[in-house]
Design a protein around this motif. Sequence first.
Motif, mmCIF file in Angstrom:
data_model
loop_
_atom_site.group_PDB
_atom_site.id
_atom_site.type_symbol
_atom_site.label_atom_id
_atom_site.label_comp_id
_atom_site.label_asym_id
_atom_site.label_seq_id
_atom_site.Cartn_x
_atom_site.Cartn_y
_atom_site.Cartn_z
ATOM 1 N N VAL A 428 0.831 -1.203 0.000
ATOM 2 C CA VAL A 428 0.000 0.000 0.000
ATOM 3 C C VAL A 428 0.870 1.259 0.000
ATOM 4 O O VAL A 428 0.653 2.180 -0.788
ATOM 5 N N LEU A 429 1.873 1.311 0.873
ATOM 6 C CA LEU A 429 2.757 2.482 0.904
ATOM 7 C C LEU A 429 3.667 2.528 -0.316
ATOM 8 O O LEU A 429 3.906 3.600 -0.879
ATOM 9 N N GLY A 430 4.154 1.366 -0.740
ATOM 10 C CA GLY A 430 5.072 1.312 -1.879
ATOM 11 C C GLY A 430 4.469 1.833 -3.166
ATOM 12 O O GLY A 430 5.184 2.312 -4.047
ATOM 13 N N GLY A 431 3.139 1.785 -3.283
ATOM 14 C CA GLY A 431 2.496 2.302 -4.483
ATOM 15 C C GLY A 431 2.743 3.785 -4.710
ATOM 16 O O GLY A 431 2.667 4.271 -5.848
ATOM 17 N N TYR A 432 3.035 4.522 -3.633
ATOM 18 C CA TYR A 432 3.246 5.973 -3.751
ATOM 19 C C TYR A 432 4.684 6.361 -4.104
ATOM 20 O O TYR A 432 4.953 7.540 -4.362
ATOM 21 N N LEU A 433 5.626 5.417 -4.084
ATOM 22 C CA LEU A 433 7.037 5.783 -4.156
ATOM 23 C C LEU A 433 7.411 6.500 -5.454
ATOM 24 O O LEU A 433 8.265 7.395 -5.453
ATOM 25 N N GLY A 434 6.798 6.130 -6.573
ATOM 26 C CA GLY A 434 7.090 6.825 -7.823
ATOM 27 C C GLY A 434 6.743 8.302 -7.733
ATOM 28 O O GLY A 434 7.477 9.174 -8.240
ATOM 29 N N TRP A 435 5.639 8.607 -7.089
ATOM 30 C CA TRP A 435 5.227 10.001 -6.913
ATOM 31 C C TRP A 435 6.070 10.707 -5.870
ATOM 32 O O TRP A 435 6.286 11.923 -5.951
ATOM 33 N N PHE A 436 6.574 9.978 -4.871
ATOM 34 C CA PHE A 436 7.425 10.615 -3.869
ATOM 35 C C PHE A 436 8.668 11.214 -4.532
ATOM 36 O O PHE A 436 9.092 12.323 -4.200
ATOM 37 N N ALA A 437 9.260 10.468 -5.470
ATOM 38 C CA ALA A 437 10.450 10.976 -6.159
ATOM 39 C C ALA A 437 10.116 12.228 -6.954
ATOM 40 O O ALA A 437 10.898 13.193 -6.993
ATOM 41 N N ALA A 438 8.940 12.228 -7.598
ATOM 42 C CA ALA A 438 8.524 13.407 -8.367
ATOM 43 C C ALA A 438 8.268 14.596 -7.435
ATOM 44 O O ALA A 438 8.632 15.740 -7.740
ATOM 45 N N ILE A 439 7.654 14.338 -6.282
ATOM 46 C CA ILE A 439 7.389 15.408 -5.315
ATOM 47 C C ILE A 439 8.695 15.957 -4.754
ATOM 48 O O ILE A 439 8.846 17.170 -4.557
ATOM 49 N N ASP A 440 9.668 15.068 -4.493
ATOM 50 C CA ASP A 440 10.981 15.523 -4.026
ATOM 51 C C ASP A 440 11.573 16.547 -4.991
ATOM 52 O O ASP A 440 12.110 17.580 -4.586
ATOM 53 N N LYS A 441 11.470 16.246 -6.280
ATOM 54 C CA LYS A 441 12.024 17.149 -7.290
ATOM 55 C C LYS A 441 11.199 18.428 -7.377
ATOM 56 O O LYS A 441 11.743 19.531 -7.529
ATOM 57 N N LEU A 447 10.796 13.713 0.898
ATOM 58 C CA LEU A 447 9.733 13.245 1.785
ATOM 59 C C LEU A 447 10.263 12.160 2.722
ATOM 60 O O LEU A 447 10.082 12.231 3.937
ATOM 61 N N ILE A 448 10.891 11.148 2.149
ATOM 62 C CA ILE A 448 11.525 10.112 2.963
ATOM 63 C C ILE A 448 12.991 10.501 3.088
ATOM 64 O O ILE A 448 13.813 10.203 2.217
ATOM 65 N N ASP A 449 13.291 11.201 4.147
ATOM 66 C CA ASP A 449 14.626 11.757 4.388
ATOM 67 C C ASP A 449 15.395 10.806 5.305
ATOM 68 O O ASP A 449 14.945 10.537 6.424
ATOM 69 N N PRO A 450 16.558 10.282 4.861
ATOM 70 C CA PRO A 450 17.314 9.348 5.711
ATOM 71 C C PRO A 450 17.664 9.922 7.075
ATOM 72 O O PRO A 450 17.792 9.174 8.050
ATOM 73 N N ALA A 451 17.814 11.263 7.160
ATOM 74 C CA ALA A 451 18.142 11.867 8.447
ATOM 75 C C ALA A 451 16.944 11.865 9.387
ATOM 76 O O ALA A 451 17.093 11.783 10.607
ATOM 77 N N ARG A 452 15.760 11.949 8.816
ATOM 78 C CA ARG A 452 14.543 12.053 9.620
ATOM 79 C C ARG A 452 13.882 10.691 9.809
ATOM 80 O O ARG A 452 13.370 10.376 10.881
ATOM 81 N N THR A 453 13.855 9.894 8.752
ATOM 82 C CA THR A 453 13.218 8.575 8.810
ATOM 83 C C THR A 453 14.161 7.525 8.209
ATOM 84 O O THR A 453 13.948 7.042 7.095
ATOM 85 N N PRO A 454 15.216 7.183 8.944
ATOM 86 C CA PRO A 454 16.219 6.253 8.390
ATOM 87 C C PRO A 454 15.670 4.857 8.102
ATOM 88 O O PRO A 454 16.084 4.219 7.125
ATOM 89 N N LEU A 455 14.731 4.387 8.926
ATOM 90 C CA LEU A 455 14.175 3.057 8.672
ATOM 91 C C LEU A 455 13.391 3.037 7.364
ATOM 92 O O LEU A 455 13.518 2.106 6.559
ATOM 93 N N LEU A 456 12.588 4.073 7.131
ATOM 94 C CA LEU A 456 11.820 4.137 5.892
ATOM 95 C C LEU A 456 12.724 4.307 4.685
ATOM 96 O O LEU A 456 12.426 3.783 3.599
ATOM 97 N N ALA A 457 13.817 5.042 4.839
ATOM 98 C CA ALA A 457 14.742 5.216 3.713
ATOM 99 C C ALA A 457 15.333 3.870 3.300
ATOM 100 O O ALA A 457 15.426 3.550 2.102
ATOM 101 N N GLY A 458 15.733 3.069 4.269
ATOM 102 C CA GLY A 458 16.245 1.737 3.951
ATOM 103 C C GLY A 458 15.164 0.853 3.362
ATOM 104 O O GLY A 458 15.407 0.088 2.418
ATOM 105 N N TRP A 459 13.953 0.962 3.928
ATOM 106 C CA TRP A 459 12.823 0.191 3.400
ATOM 107 C C TRP A 459 12.545 0.557 1.945
ATOM 108 O O TRP A 459 12.307 -0.330 1.103
ATOM 109 N N GLU A 460 12.555 1.859 1.623
ATOM 110 C CA GLU A 460 12.275 2.284 0.253
ATOM 111 C C GLU A 460 13.260 1.661 -0.720
ATOM 112 O O GLU A 460 12.864 1.153 -1.789
#
Length: 496
Positions: A428-441, A447-460
Amino acid sequence: MAAAAGVGEGEEVKLLGCWDSPFVNRVQIALNLKGIPYEYVEEDLHCKGAVLLASNPVHKKVPVLIHNGKPIPESQVILQYIDEAWAGSDGPSLLPADPLQRAAARFWAAFVDDKVGAPWFTILFARETEEKKEAAARAVAAMETLEGTLGEEKAFFGGDGIGFVDVVLGSYLGWFVVIEKMIGVKLLDAARMPALAAWAERFKAADAVKGVLPEDVDKVLEFLQTFLRNQRPENKLSPVKPLPPTPHTYLLTRSESTVVPMAGSGELKLLGVWTSPYVIRVRVVLNLKSLPYEYVEEDLGSRKSPLLLASNPVHKSVPVLLHGGRPMNESQIIVQYIDEVWSGTGVPSILPADPYERATARFWAAYVDDKVGPAWLGMVFTCKTEEERAEAWDRAVAALETLEGALGECSKGKAFFGGEGIGFVDIVLGGYLGWFAAIDKLMGRRLIDPARTPLLAGWEARFRAADAARGVVPDDADKVLEFMRTLLAWSASKAE
Protein backbone atom coordinates in the motif's frame (compact mmCIF):
# COMPACT_ATOMS: atom_id res chain seq x y z
CA MET A 1 -23.85 -12.77 29.35
CA ALA A 2 -23.04 -16.44 28.93
CA ALA A 3 -20.14 -17.43 26.75
CA ALA A 4 -21.12 -18.77 23.34
CA ALA A 5 -19.71 -21.87 21.73
CA GLY A 6 -16.38 -21.10 20.15
CA VAL A 7 -15.68 -18.29 22.64
CA GLY A 8 -12.91 -19.37 24.94
CA GLU A 9 -13.40 -19.37 28.70
CA GLY A 10 -11.44 -16.64 30.44
CA GLU A 11 -11.14 -14.46 27.37
CA GLU A 12 -11.12 -10.76 28.19
CA VAL A 13 -13.02 -8.63 25.69
CA LYS A 14 -13.42 -4.93 26.38
CA LEU A 15 -14.90 -2.23 24.14
CA LEU A 16 -14.04 1.43 24.62
CA GLY A 17 -16.81 3.53 23.11
CA CYS A 18 -19.27 6.38 23.09
CA TRP A 19 -22.95 5.44 23.27
CA ASP A 20 -24.13 7.33 20.17
CA SER A 21 -21.19 6.66 17.85
CA PRO A 22 -22.21 4.66 14.77
CA PHE A 23 -18.68 3.26 14.65
CA VAL A 24 -18.98 1.96 18.20
CA ASN A 25 -22.54 0.73 17.62
CA ARG A 26 -21.44 -1.45 14.71
CA VAL A 27 -18.86 -3.18 16.89
CA GLN A 28 -21.49 -3.80 19.58
CA ILE A 29 -23.81 -5.32 16.97
CA ALA A 30 -21.07 -7.59 15.64
CA LEU A 31 -20.18 -8.80 19.14
CA ASN A 32 -23.87 -9.49 19.80
CA LEU A 33 -24.24 -11.38 16.53
CA LYS A 34 -21.30 -13.58 17.45
CA GLY A 35 -22.55 -14.07 21.01
CA ILE A 36 -19.31 -12.72 22.48
CA PRO A 37 -19.52 -11.46 26.07
CA TYR A 38 -17.68 -8.16 26.57
CA GLU A 39 -17.20 -5.29 28.98
CA TYR A 40 -18.29 -1.90 27.65
CA VAL A 41 -16.47 1.23 28.83
CA GLU A 42 -18.09 4.60 28.04
CA GLU A 43 -15.43 7.17 27.16
CA ASP A 44 -15.57 10.91 27.79
CA LEU A 45 -14.34 12.36 24.50
CA HIS A 46 -13.42 15.65 26.22
CA CYS A 47 -11.35 13.95 28.90
CA LYS A 48 -10.07 10.78 27.28
CA GLY A 49 -9.06 7.96 29.58
CA ALA A 50 -5.52 6.66 29.92
CA VAL A 51 -6.49 3.25 28.56
CA LEU A 52 -7.94 4.80 25.39
CA LEU A 53 -4.88 7.00 24.82
CA ALA A 54 -2.57 4.03 25.32
CA SER A 55 -4.70 1.70 23.18
CA ASN A 56 -5.11 4.07 20.23
CA PRO A 57 -2.18 6.50 20.37
CA VAL A 58 -2.39 7.26 16.64
CA HIS A 59 -6.00 8.50 16.39
CA LYS A 60 -6.95 8.75 20.11
CA LYS A 61 -10.58 7.92 19.37
CA VAL A 62 -13.22 5.23 19.77
CA PRO A 63 -13.99 2.47 19.12
CA VAL A 64 -11.16 0.35 20.45
CA LEU A 65 -11.66 -3.37 21.03
CA ILE A 66 -9.25 -4.90 23.56
CA HIS A 67 -9.00 -8.68 23.31
CA ASN A 68 -6.85 -10.32 25.97
CA GLY A 69 -4.93 -7.07 26.37
CA LYS A 70 -4.36 -6.49 22.64
CA PRO A 71 -6.02 -3.32 21.28
CA ILE A 72 -7.65 -3.10 17.84
CA PRO A 73 -8.80 0.38 16.68
CA GLU A 74 -10.96 1.43 13.68
CA SER A 75 -14.43 -0.02 13.28
CA GLN A 76 -14.16 -1.82 9.94
CA VAL A 77 -10.82 -3.31 11.00
CA ILE A 78 -12.45 -4.44 14.28
CA LEU A 79 -15.40 -6.03 12.45
CA GLN A 80 -13.08 -8.13 10.30
CA TYR A 81 -11.03 -9.05 13.36
CA ILE A 82 -14.14 -10.23 15.22
CA ASP A 83 -15.19 -12.30 12.21
CA GLU A 84 -11.77 -13.96 11.96
CA ALA A 85 -10.83 -14.31 15.66
CA TRP A 86 -14.19 -15.92 16.48
CA ALA A 87 -14.70 -17.83 13.24
CA GLY A 88 -15.66 -20.92 15.25
CA SER A 89 -18.39 -19.30 17.31
CA ASP A 90 -22.07 -20.15 16.87
CA GLY A 91 -22.69 -16.69 15.46
CA PRO A 92 -22.89 -16.08 11.70
CA SER A 93 -19.93 -14.96 9.62
CA LEU A 94 -20.06 -11.27 8.76
CA LEU A 95 -18.13 -11.76 5.53
CA PRO A 96 -19.04 -14.48 3.03
CA ALA A 97 -16.75 -17.45 2.40
CA ASP A 98 -16.46 -16.84 -1.35
CA PRO A 99 -13.54 -14.43 -2.07
CA LEU A 100 -15.42 -12.53 -4.79
CA GLN A 101 -18.47 -12.01 -2.57
CA ARG A 102 -16.12 -10.99 0.26
CA ALA A 103 -14.50 -8.41 -2.01
CA ALA A 104 -17.93 -7.09 -2.97
CA ALA A 105 -18.92 -6.75 0.70
CA ARG A 106 -15.72 -4.84 1.48
CA PHE A 107 -16.36 -2.58 -1.52
CA TRP A 108 -19.88 -1.64 -0.44
CA ALA A 109 -18.87 -1.20 3.20
CA ALA A 110 -16.17 1.24 2.08
CA PHE A 111 -18.75 2.96 -0.14
CA VAL A 112 -21.03 3.45 2.87
CA ASP A 113 -18.36 5.16 4.97
CA ASP A 114 -17.08 7.22 2.03
CA LYS A 115 -20.43 8.34 0.62
CA VAL A 116 -22.80 8.20 3.61
CA GLY A 117 -20.41 8.60 6.54
CA ALA A 118 -18.48 11.60 5.23
CA PRO A 119 -21.67 13.64 4.52
CA TRP A 120 -23.03 12.54 7.93
CA PHE A 121 -20.02 14.17 9.58
CA THR A 122 -20.47 17.35 7.54
CA ILE A 123 -24.16 17.56 8.44
CA LEU A 124 -23.32 17.38 12.14
CA PHE A 125 -20.41 19.79 12.25
CA ALA A 126 -20.67 22.23 9.34
CA ARG A 127 -21.71 25.72 10.43
CA GLU A 128 -23.82 26.74 7.43
CA THR A 129 -27.27 25.24 6.87
CA GLU A 130 -26.72 25.23 3.10
CA GLU A 131 -23.55 23.22 3.52
CA LYS A 132 -25.42 20.72 5.69
CA LYS A 133 -28.14 20.33 3.05
CA GLU A 134 -25.60 19.87 0.24
CA ALA A 135 -24.01 17.09 2.28
CA ALA A 136 -27.43 15.56 2.88
CA ALA A 137 -28.05 15.54 -0.89
CA ARG A 138 -24.81 13.61 -1.40
CA ALA A 139 -25.84 11.11 1.26
CA VAL A 140 -29.28 10.65 -0.35
CA ALA A 141 -27.64 9.99 -3.73
CA ALA A 142 -25.47 7.32 -2.09
CA MET A 143 -28.51 5.76 -0.44
CA GLU A 144 -30.25 5.57 -3.82
CA THR A 145 -27.23 3.70 -5.17
CA LEU A 146 -27.47 1.30 -2.22
CA GLU A 147 -31.20 0.84 -2.93
CA GLY A 148 -30.31 -0.52 -6.36
CA THR A 149 -27.65 -2.77 -4.88
CA LEU A 150 -29.92 -4.29 -2.24
CA GLY A 151 -32.92 -4.96 -4.47
CA GLU A 152 -36.21 -6.37 -3.18
CA GLU A 153 -35.35 -10.05 -3.32
CA LYS A 154 -32.92 -10.05 -0.36
CA ALA A 155 -33.72 -9.52 3.31
CA PHE A 156 -30.23 -8.15 3.98
CA PHE A 157 -27.13 -7.18 2.05
CA GLY A 158 -25.67 -10.35 3.56
CA GLY A 159 -28.50 -12.47 2.14
CA ASP A 160 -30.85 -14.14 4.60
CA GLY A 161 -28.92 -12.85 7.60
CA ILE A 162 -27.12 -9.69 8.69
CA GLY A 163 -23.66 -9.35 7.18
CA PHE A 164 -20.76 -6.92 6.94
CA VAL A 165 -22.48 -4.25 4.82
CA ASP A 166 -25.64 -4.43 6.92
CA VAL A 167 -23.68 -3.75 10.11
CA VAL A 168 -21.74 -0.86 8.58
CA LEU A 169 -24.79 0.87 7.06
CA GLY A 170 -27.16 -0.08 9.88
CA SER A 171 -25.01 1.70 12.43
CA TYR A 172 -26.06 5.07 10.97
CA LEU A 173 -29.82 4.43 11.24
CA GLY A 174 -30.24 6.07 14.63
CA TRP A 175 -28.65 9.23 13.30
CA PHE A 176 -30.86 9.37 10.19
CA VAL A 177 -33.83 10.32 12.38
CA VAL A 178 -31.70 12.90 14.19
CA ILE A 179 -30.64 14.47 10.89
CA GLU A 180 -34.25 14.69 9.74
CA LYS A 181 -35.09 16.67 12.88
CA MET A 182 -31.96 18.83 12.52
CA ILE A 183 -32.35 19.95 8.90
CA GLY A 184 -35.66 18.54 7.68
CA VAL A 185 -34.11 16.12 5.16
CA LYS A 186 -34.97 12.41 5.04
CA LEU A 187 -31.89 10.40 4.17
CA LEU A 188 -33.97 7.23 3.95
CA ASP A 189 -37.26 8.00 2.23
CA ALA A 190 -39.56 4.97 2.01
CA ALA A 191 -41.31 6.38 -1.05
CA ARG A 192 -38.05 6.59 -3.02
CA MET A 193 -36.21 3.71 -1.38
CA PRO A 194 -38.76 1.04 -0.44
CA ALA A 195 -36.26 -1.83 -0.35
CA LEU A 196 -33.94 0.06 2.00
CA ALA A 197 -36.83 1.17 4.19
CA ALA A 198 -37.99 -2.43 4.62
CA TRP A 199 -34.38 -3.52 5.22
CA ALA A 200 -33.99 -0.87 7.95
CA GLU A 201 -37.04 -2.17 9.81
CA ARG A 202 -35.75 -5.76 9.64
CA PHE A 203 -32.31 -4.67 10.78
CA LYS A 204 -33.56 -2.66 13.77
CA ALA A 205 -35.81 -5.56 14.83
CA ALA A 206 -32.90 -8.05 15.00
CA ASP A 207 -32.00 -9.21 18.51
CA ALA A 208 -28.34 -8.21 18.02
CA VAL A 209 -29.39 -4.63 17.25
CA LYS A 210 -32.06 -4.02 19.87
CA GLY A 211 -30.90 -1.61 22.56
CA VAL A 212 -27.76 -0.63 20.64
CA LEU A 213 -28.78 2.11 18.22
CA PRO A 214 -29.71 5.47 19.81
CA GLU A 215 -33.49 5.94 19.72
CA ASP A 216 -34.06 9.13 21.74
CA VAL A 217 -33.63 11.91 19.18
CA ASP A 218 -33.70 14.71 21.74
CA LYS A 219 -31.07 12.96 23.85
CA VAL A 220 -28.77 12.60 20.84
CA LEU A 221 -29.25 16.24 19.87
CA GLU A 222 -28.54 17.34 23.44
CA PHE A 223 -25.36 15.24 23.41
CA LEU A 224 -24.29 16.79 20.10
CA GLN A 225 -24.93 20.35 21.30
CA THR A 226 -23.04 19.71 24.53
CA PHE A 227 -20.17 18.20 22.58
CA LEU A 228 -19.92 21.26 20.33
CA ARG A 229 -20.13 23.68 23.27
CA ASN A 230 -17.44 21.88 25.19
CA GLN A 231 -14.87 21.82 22.42
CA ARG A 232 -11.66 23.18 23.84
CA PRO A 233 -10.25 26.14 21.85
CA GLU A 234 -7.30 24.11 20.62
CA ASN A 235 -9.65 21.37 19.44
CA LYS A 236 -12.37 23.52 17.90
CA LEU A 237 -13.80 21.93 14.80
CA SER A 238 -13.15 24.07 11.76
CA PRO A 239 -15.86 24.40 9.14
CA VAL A 240 -16.15 21.05 7.42
CA LYS A 241 -15.45 21.18 3.72
CA PRO A 242 -16.75 18.49 1.37
CA LEU A 243 -14.14 15.79 0.93
CA PRO A 244 -12.20 16.00 -2.33
CA PRO A 245 -12.90 13.33 -4.93
CA THR A 246 -11.11 10.10 -4.16
CA PRO A 247 -7.51 10.37 -5.37
CA HIS A 248 -7.81 7.88 -8.17
CA THR A 249 -10.43 9.99 -9.94
CA TYR A 250 -7.69 12.50 -10.77
CA LEU A 251 -5.40 9.95 -12.39
CA LEU A 252 -6.30 10.46 -16.01
CA THR A 253 -3.71 9.03 -18.35
CA ARG A 254 -1.27 9.31 -21.19
CA SER A 255 -2.72 10.37 -24.49
CA GLU A 256 -2.77 6.89 -25.98
CA SER A 257 -4.32 3.78 -24.51
CA THR A 258 -2.00 0.79 -24.64
CA VAL A 259 -2.40 -2.92 -24.07
CA VAL A 260 0.54 -4.83 -22.62
CA PRO A 261 -0.15 -8.55 -22.78
CA MET A 262 1.67 -10.93 -20.48
CA ALA A 263 2.15 -14.64 -20.73
CA GLY A 264 -0.74 -16.77 -19.59
CA SER A 265 -4.31 -17.67 -20.33
CA GLY A 266 -5.71 -14.15 -20.11
CA GLU A 267 -7.83 -15.15 -17.13
CA LEU A 268 -6.68 -12.00 -15.30
CA LYS A 269 -7.00 -8.52 -16.78
CA LEU A 270 -6.05 -5.29 -15.02
CA LEU A 271 -7.39 -1.92 -16.14
CA GLY A 272 -5.05 0.79 -14.97
CA VAL A 273 -3.01 3.95 -15.38
CA TRP A 274 0.76 3.66 -15.26
CA THR A 275 1.32 6.37 -12.60
CA SER A 276 -1.55 5.44 -10.29
CA PRO A 277 -0.30 4.31 -6.86
CA TYR A 278 -3.48 2.25 -6.59
CA VAL A 279 -2.80 0.41 -9.84
CA ILE A 280 0.88 -0.03 -8.97
CA ARG A 281 0.06 -1.86 -5.75
CA VAL A 282 -2.13 -4.35 -7.65
CA ARG A 283 0.63 -4.97 -10.19
CA VAL A 284 3.15 -5.54 -7.41
CA VAL A 285 1.00 -8.20 -5.71
CA LEU A 286 0.29 -9.91 -9.03
CA ASN A 287 4.04 -10.06 -9.60
CA LEU A 288 4.66 -11.33 -6.06
CA LYS A 289 2.19 -14.15 -6.68
CA SER A 290 3.76 -14.82 -10.14
CA LEU A 291 0.36 -14.48 -11.77
CA PRO A 292 0.22 -13.83 -15.52
CA TYR A 293 -2.19 -11.04 -16.44
CA GLU A 294 -3.12 -8.71 -19.25
CA TYR A 295 -2.60 -5.04 -18.48
CA VAL A 296 -4.77 -2.45 -20.25
CA GLU A 297 -3.78 1.21 -20.00
CA GLU A 298 -6.91 3.30 -19.57
CA ASP A 299 -7.73 6.88 -20.51
CA LEU A 300 -9.75 8.27 -17.63
CA GLY A 301 -10.34 11.61 -19.33
CA SER A 302 -12.94 11.85 -22.05
CA ARG A 303 -12.29 8.39 -23.46
CA LYS A 304 -12.98 5.90 -20.69
CA SER A 305 -13.35 2.48 -22.22
CA PRO A 306 -16.74 0.73 -22.29
CA LEU A 307 -15.12 -2.12 -20.36
CA LEU A 308 -14.08 0.22 -17.54
CA LEU A 309 -17.49 1.89 -17.37
CA ALA A 310 -19.23 -1.48 -17.27
CA SER A 311 -16.76 -2.95 -14.74
CA ASN A 312 -16.79 -0.04 -12.27
CA PRO A 313 -20.07 1.84 -12.80
CA VAL A 314 -20.01 3.33 -9.29
CA HIS A 315 -16.65 5.15 -9.34
CA LYS A 316 -15.67 4.80 -13.03
CA SER A 317 -12.04 4.70 -11.98
CA VAL A 318 -9.02 2.39 -11.90
CA PRO A 319 -7.83 -0.08 -10.84
CA VAL A 320 -10.26 -2.74 -11.94
CA LEU A 321 -9.21 -6.38 -11.84
CA LEU A 322 -11.21 -8.81 -13.96
CA HIS A 323 -10.85 -12.44 -12.95
CA GLY A 324 -12.52 -14.73 -15.44
CA GLY A 325 -14.55 -11.72 -16.56
CA ARG A 326 -15.76 -10.89 -13.03
CA PRO A 327 -14.72 -7.36 -11.98
CA MET A 328 -13.59 -6.06 -8.61
CA ASN A 329 -12.64 -2.50 -7.68
CA GLU A 330 -10.61 -0.56 -5.12
CA SER A 331 -6.94 -1.41 -4.69
CA GLN A 332 -6.84 -2.57 -1.06
CA ILE A 333 -9.83 -4.82 -1.72
CA ILE A 334 -8.22 -6.21 -4.87
CA VAL A 335 -4.94 -6.94 -3.07
CA GLN A 336 -6.79 -8.88 -0.36
CA TYR A 337 -8.80 -10.74 -3.00
CA ILE A 338 -5.63 -11.84 -4.80
CA ASP A 339 -4.10 -12.95 -1.51
CA GLU A 340 -7.15 -15.02 -0.61
CA VAL A 341 -7.77 -16.65 -3.99
CA TRP A 342 -4.13 -17.57 -4.58
CA SER A 343 -3.31 -18.50 -1.00
CA GLY A 344 -1.92 -21.92 -1.93
CA THR A 345 0.54 -20.90 -4.64
CA GLY A 346 3.64 -21.47 -2.53
CA VAL A 347 4.18 -17.71 -2.28
CA PRO A 348 3.97 -16.23 1.23
CA SER A 349 0.66 -14.55 2.04
CA ILE A 350 0.49 -10.76 1.89
CA LEU A 351 -1.55 -10.67 5.09
CA PRO A 352 -0.37 -12.65 8.15
CA ALA A 353 -2.28 -15.68 9.38
CA ASP A 354 -2.77 -14.39 12.94
CA PRO A 355 -6.00 -12.34 13.19
CA TYR A 356 -4.44 -9.69 15.43
CA GLU A 357 -1.43 -9.22 13.15
CA ARG A 358 -3.81 -9.10 10.19
CA ALA A 359 -5.86 -6.38 11.93
CA THR A 360 -2.66 -4.43 12.60
CA ALA A 361 -1.71 -4.61 8.92
CA ARG A 362 -5.18 -3.43 7.86
CA PHE A 363 -4.98 -0.56 10.36
CA TRP A 364 -1.66 0.72 9.00
CA ALA A 365 -2.72 0.24 5.38
CA ALA A 366 -5.82 2.35 6.07
CA TYR A 367 -3.61 4.92 7.82
CA VAL A 368 -1.45 5.23 4.71
CA ASP A 369 -4.40 5.98 2.45
CA ASP A 370 -6.08 8.24 5.04
CA LYS A 371 -3.01 10.36 5.84
CA VAL A 372 -0.45 9.98 3.06
CA GLY A 373 -2.95 9.74 0.18
CA PRO A 374 -4.72 13.11 0.67
CA ALA A 375 -1.40 14.90 1.29
CA TRP A 376 0.02 13.42 -1.92
CA LEU A 377 -3.12 14.41 -3.81
CA GLY A 378 -2.87 17.96 -2.48
CA MET A 379 0.79 18.48 -3.38
CA VAL A 380 0.38 17.09 -6.86
CA PHE A 381 -3.09 18.11 -8.00
CA THR A 382 -5.38 20.11 -5.73
CA CYS A 383 -3.33 22.72 -3.83
CA LYS A 384 -3.75 26.16 -5.39
CA THR A 385 -0.99 28.05 -3.55
CA GLU A 386 2.53 27.38 -2.31
CA GLU A 387 1.26 27.80 1.24
CA GLU A 388 -1.34 25.06 0.73
CA ARG A 389 1.30 22.81 -0.84
CA ALA A 390 3.64 23.41 2.12
CA GLU A 391 0.83 22.47 4.54
CA ALA A 392 0.21 19.26 2.57
CA TRP A 393 3.96 18.55 2.70
CA ASP A 394 3.95 18.93 6.49
CA ARG A 395 1.00 16.54 6.78
CA ALA A 396 2.78 13.96 4.64
CA VAL A 397 5.98 14.27 6.65
CA ALA A 398 4.08 13.88 9.94
CA ALA A 399 2.36 10.74 8.61
CA LEU A 400 5.67 9.28 7.42
CA GLU A 401 7.26 9.94 10.81
CA THR A 402 4.43 7.96 12.40
CA LEU A 403 4.99 5.19 9.83
CA GLU A 404 8.70 5.19 10.75
CA GLY A 405 7.68 4.04 14.22
CA ALA A 406 5.15 1.58 12.79
CA LEU A 407 7.83 0.05 10.57
CA GLY A 408 10.08 -0.55 13.55
CA GLU A 409 7.23 -2.18 15.45
CA CYS A 410 5.70 -4.25 12.64
CA SER A 411 8.96 -5.43 11.03
CA LYS A 412 10.52 -6.53 14.35
CA GLY A 413 13.87 -5.46 12.93
CA LYS A 414 13.39 -7.22 9.58
CA ALA A 415 13.37 -5.80 6.06
CA PHE A 416 9.69 -4.90 5.55
CA PHE A 417 6.49 -4.06 7.38
CA GLY A 418 5.55 -7.66 6.57
CA GLY A 419 8.76 -9.03 8.11
CA GLU A 420 11.22 -10.84 5.87
CA GLY A 421 9.08 -10.35 2.79
CA ILE A 422 6.82 -7.70 1.30
CA GLY A 423 3.41 -7.59 2.95
CA PHE A 424 0.14 -5.66 2.81
CA VAL A 425 1.38 -2.38 4.31
CA ASP A 426 4.51 -2.46 2.14
CA ILE A 427 2.39 -2.79 -0.98
CA VAL A 428 0.00 0.00 0.00
CA LEU A 429 2.76 2.48 0.90
CA GLY A 430 5.07 1.31 -1.88
CA GLY A 431 2.50 2.30 -4.48
CA TYR A 432 3.25 5.97 -3.75
CA LEU A 433 7.04 5.78 -4.16
CA GLY A 434 7.09 6.83 -7.82
CA TRP A 435 5.23 10.00 -6.91
CA PHE A 436 7.43 10.61 -3.87
CA ALA A 437 10.45 10.98 -6.16
CA ALA A 438 8.52 13.41 -8.37
CA ILE A 439 7.39 15.41 -5.32
CA ASP A 440 10.98 15.52 -4.03
CA LYS A 441 12.02 17.15 -7.29
CA LEU A 442 9.00 19.46 -7.33
CA MET A 443 9.51 20.64 -3.74
CA GLY A 444 13.32 20.55 -3.65
CA ARG A 445 13.47 18.34 -0.52
CA ARG A 446 12.93 14.71 0.39
CA LEU A 447 9.73 13.24 1.79
CA ILE A 448 11.52 10.11 2.96
CA ASP A 449 14.63 11.76 4.39
CA PRO A 450 17.31 9.35 5.71
CA ALA A 451 18.14 11.87 8.45
CA ARG A 452 14.54 12.05 9.62
CA THR A 453 13.22 8.57 8.81
CA PRO A 454 16.22 6.25 8.39
CA LEU A 455 14.18 3.06 8.67
CA LEU A 456 11.82 4.14 5.89
CA ALA A 457 14.74 5.22 3.71
CA GLY A 458 16.24 1.74 3.95
CA TRP A 459 12.82 0.19 3.40
CA GLU A 460 12.28 2.28 0.25
CA ALA A 461 15.55 1.10 -1.28
CA ARG A 462 14.68 -2.54 -0.55
CA PHE A 463 11.15 -2.20 -1.90
CA ARG A 464 12.26 -0.55 -5.15
CA ALA A 465 14.91 -3.26 -5.64
CA ALA A 466 12.44 -6.13 -5.21
CA ASP A 467 11.71 -8.09 -8.39
CA ALA A 468 7.96 -7.54 -7.97
CA ALA A 469 8.39 -3.73 -7.94
CA ARG A 470 11.01 -3.25 -10.65
CA GLY A 471 9.46 -1.92 -13.83
CA VAL A 472 6.20 -1.18 -12.00
CA VAL A 473 7.11 1.62 -9.57
CA PRO A 474 8.03 4.61 -11.79
CA ASP A 475 11.69 5.57 -11.43
CA ASP A 476 11.78 8.53 -13.85
CA ALA A 477 10.72 11.59 -11.83
CA ASP A 478 10.81 13.85 -14.91
CA LYS A 479 8.43 11.58 -16.78
CA VAL A 480 6.01 11.54 -13.84
CA LEU A 481 6.18 15.35 -13.57
CA GLU A 482 5.54 15.63 -17.30
CA PHE A 483 2.46 13.47 -16.83
CA MET A 484 1.34 15.72 -13.97
CA ARG A 485 1.73 18.91 -16.05
CA THR A 486 -0.11 17.37 -18.99
CA LEU A 487 -2.90 16.33 -16.66
CA LEU A 488 -3.16 19.78 -15.04
CA ALA A 489 -3.24 21.43 -18.48
CA TRP A 490 -6.00 19.06 -19.58
CA SER A 491 -7.98 19.75 -16.40
CA ALA A 492 -7.62 23.53 -16.90
CA SER A 493 -8.81 23.35 -20.52
CA LYS A 494 -11.78 21.24 -19.47
CA ALA A 495 -12.70 23.77 -16.78
CA GLU A 496 -12.71 26.55 -19.37
